[in-house]
Enzyme design. Structure first.
Site, PDB file in Angstrom:
ATOM      1  N   ASP A 131     -13.044   7.469  -2.498  1.00 33.45           N
ATOM      2  CA  ASP A 131     -12.670   6.880  -3.799  1.00 33.45           C
ATOM      3  C   ASP A 131     -13.461   7.529  -4.940  1.00 33.45           C
ATOM      4  O   ASP A 131     -12.931   7.744  -6.033  1.00 33.45           O
ATOM      5  CB  ASP A 131     -12.973   5.373  -3.829  1.00 33.45           C
ATOM      6  CG  ASP A 131     -11.952   4.556  -3.061  1.00 33.45           C
ATOM      7  OD1 ASP A 131     -10.789   5.002  -2.944  1.00 33.45           O
ATOM      8  OD2 ASP A 131     -12.309   3.457  -2.593  1.00 33.45           O
ATOM      9  N   LYS A 190     -13.918  -2.997   2.641  1.00 36.12           N
ATOM     10  CA  LYS A 190     -14.652  -1.731   2.458  1.00 36.12           C
ATOM     11  C   LYS A 190     -16.155  -1.871   2.734  1.00 36.12           C
ATOM     12  O   LYS A 190     -16.798  -0.923   3.164  1.00 36.12           O
ATOM     13  CB  LYS A 190     -14.444  -1.194   1.038  1.00 36.12           C
ATOM     14  CG  LYS A 190     -13.056  -0.620   0.805  1.00 36.12           C
ATOM     15  CD  LYS A 190     -12.927  -0.009  -0.580  1.00 36.12           C
ATOM     16  CE  LYS A 190     -11.496   0.388  -0.842  1.00 36.12           C
ATOM     17  NZ  LYS A 190     -11.275   0.981  -2.160  1.00 36.12           N
ATOM     18  N   SER A 203       0.831  -1.212   0.000  1.00 32.34           N
ATOM     19  CA  SER A 203       0.000   0.000   0.000  1.00 32.34           C
ATOM     20  C   SER A 203       0.867   1.265   0.000  1.00 32.34           C
ATOM     21  O   SER A 203       1.867   1.358   0.707  1.00 32.34           O
ATOM     22  CB  SER A 203      -0.898   0.010   1.239  1.00 32.34           C
ATOM     23  OG  SER A 203      -1.548   1.256   1.318  1.00 32.34           O
ATOM     24  N   LEU A 206      -7.818   2.077 -13.538  1.00 30.10           N
ATOM     25  CA  LEU A 206      -7.588   2.338 -12.109  1.00 30.10           C
ATOM     26  C   LEU A 206      -6.260   1.753 -11.624  1.00 30.10           C
ATOM     27  O   LEU A 206      -5.800   2.057 -10.530  1.00 30.10           O
ATOM     28  CB  LEU A 206      -8.736   1.779 -11.256  1.00 30.10           C
ATOM     29  CG  LEU A 206     -10.153   2.272 -11.553  1.00 30.10           C
ATOM     30  CD1 LEU A 206     -11.062   1.972 -10.367  1.00 30.10           C
ATOM     31  CD2 LEU A 206     -10.218   3.735 -11.910  1.00 30.10           C
ATOM     32  N   GLY A 215      -4.233   4.855 -12.537  1.00 26.22           N
ATOM     33  CA  GLY A 215      -4.942   5.020 -11.273  1.00 26.22           C
ATOM     34  C   GLY A 215      -4.206   5.832 -10.216  1.00 26.22           C
ATOM     35  O   GLY A 215      -4.730   6.020  -9.113  1.00 26.22           O
ATOM     36  N   GLY A 227     -16.368  -4.838  -9.556  1.00 24.36           N
ATOM     37  CA  GLY A 227     -15.883  -5.144  -8.202  1.00 24.36           C
ATOM     38  C   GLY A 227     -16.060  -3.941  -7.285  1.00 24.36           C
ATOM     39  O   GLY A 227     -16.843  -3.028  -7.573  1.00 24.36           O
ATOM     40  N   GLY A 228     -15.306  -3.930  -6.196  1.00 27.24           N
ATOM     41  CA  GLY A 228     -15.440  -2.874  -5.190  1.00 27.24           C
ATOM     42  C   GLY A 228     -15.175  -1.493  -5.748  1.00 27.24           C
ATOM     43  O   GLY A 228     -15.951  -0.555  -5.496  1.00 27.24           O
ATOM     44  N   ALA A 229     -14.109  -1.336  -6.509  1.00 25.58           N
ATOM     45  CA  ALA A 229     -13.757   0.001  -7.019  1.00 25.58           C
ATOM     46  C   ALA A 229     -14.798   0.500  -8.008  1.00 25.58           C
ATOM     47  O   ALA A 229     -15.097   1.700  -8.071  1.00 25.58           O
ATOM     48  CB  ALA A 229     -12.379  -0.041  -7.679  1.00 25.58           C
ATOM     49  N   ASN A 268     -14.148   3.782   2.527  1.00 32.48           N
ATOM     50  CA  ASN A 268     -12.681   3.660   2.505  1.00 32.48           C
ATOM     51  C   ASN A 268     -11.988   4.543   3.537  1.00 32.48           C
ATOM     52  O   ASN A 268     -10.768   4.528   3.632  1.00 32.48           O
ATOM     53  CB  ASN A 268     -12.124   3.951   1.096  1.00 32.48           C
ATOM     54  CG  ASN A 268     -12.066   5.435   0.810  1.00 32.48           C
ATOM     55  OD1 ASN A 268     -12.923   6.191   1.260  1.00 32.48           O
ATOM     56  ND2 ASN A 268     -11.058   5.854   0.080  1.00 32.48           N
TER      57      ASN A 268
END
Ligand code: NAP
Length: 285
Positions: free
Chosen positions: A112, A76, A24, A226, A249, A134-136, A97
């Protein structure tokens, strides 16, 4: 698991939680500005593997010197039931997030969505093609609706998991949403939308993988992926070679970080500096 500096009892704690978490960039971009402002705080990356560890961690977050956290995959969605209040963005997107701890009260935000919008705010049109759900993708779909886009085409392997989100979005915004599978993705669909957003992880582990239809992209279009690591994926290269405007991204990551920093400390930071830090550390590998 969590670093404590016992000699410094006022030290504020912040972290990004998720799994895997070691790569990260959040500690890098947040600690840079914590140090710049001379704030007595430390920002760490904490591996939280499962729901049990998540619940234990969220209890700890209410106390001590915790100022807040960022949350990444896979938590998340899971954090939301444990929060005292959430922003409207979180309610509709269904993902959070950023959590801020104010005297034991946990408030959830989603930066985000706005972070995604930051690099395209001066160039977007009325419609977009979004690859993946998906999540993003949730934050991307929501933000496209929020800025007033008239239509979206969503391409995914399985649309079941988008249906609840689409229902929530349609209850608030007036937007047409078409659902396609990857088998139905045609070159005409690629050329139809001024903005193409890849929210899938395709290109991440092997930079050579592409959706072949992307070859149809034209020079007046924007290809927004992204992914930022690798810095340039095979699909970004294809789009660049066709003359399209390509965005990776990294600026989204920087902008969501800058917005989160503001929520933690009520201080504005320049996303361009966060972008530079991400760029340098990603390109160095
Ligand atoms: P996620 O929830 O795991 O979603 C991944 C998506 O990719 C799912 O829709 C998945 O489809 C799809 N997918 C994976 N392989 C595929 C394939 N071969 N063909 C078609 N679809 C495929 O992950 P996420 O959190 O949304 O993250 C997605 C990407 O966005 C990652 O690369 C991540 O690094 C990036 N990201 C960037 C930022 C940023 O700030 N720049 C923020 C968040 C995420 P299925 O559900 O069918 O498996």
């Amino acid at each position: 698991m969590i670093k404590h500096t016992s000699q410094n009892s006022d030290l504020l704690q912040l972290a990004v939680i998720g799994s895997p978490i070691t790569h990260s960039k959040s500690p890098l971009i947040h600690q840079y500005f914590i140090d710049e402002f001379g704030i007595n705080a430390v920002y760490q990356a904490i591996e939280i593997r499962n729901q049990t560890d998540l619940e234990l961690f969220l209890k700890e977050l209410r106390g001590g010197n915790w100022r807040g956290i960022n949350i990444t995959i896979p938590h998340k969605e899971h954090v939301i039931p444990f929060l005292d209040d959430v922003s409207e963005d979180v309610q509709i997107i269904g993902a959070c997030n950023t959590i801020v701890n104010m005297n034991g009260q946990l408030s959830g935000y989603n930066t985000d969505a706005e972070g995604f919008y930051f690099p395209i705010q001066k160039m977007v049109n009325d419609s977009a093609l979004i690859l993946g759900n998906g999540g993003a993708a949730k934050a991307v779909i929501y933000q496209c609706a929020k800025i007033g886009m008239k239509s979206l085409t969503l391409v995914a392997r399985n649309h079941d998991k988008s249906l609840a989100l689409i229902k929530r979005i349609k209850s608030v915004f007036s937007i047409k949403i078409e659902l396609l599978t990857f088998e139905q993705l045609s070159e005409n669909t690629i050329t139809y939308h001024p903005l193409i957003v890849n929210t899938t992880s395709v290109g991440m582990s092997s930079a050579d993988v592409i959706f072949p239809e992307i070859q149809a992209i034209q020079s007046h279009q924007i290809y927004y992926d992204l992914i930022y690591n690798p810095w340039e994926t095979a699909m970004m290269k294809v789009a660049k070679n066709k003359g399209a405007h390509v965005i990776n991204g990294a600026m989204m990551l920087a902008a969501q970080g800058a917005l989160a920093f503001n929520l933690f400390f009520n201080k504005y930071v320049d996303p361009n500096i966060m972008f530079k830090l991400i760029s340098e550390s990603t390109k160095e590998g």
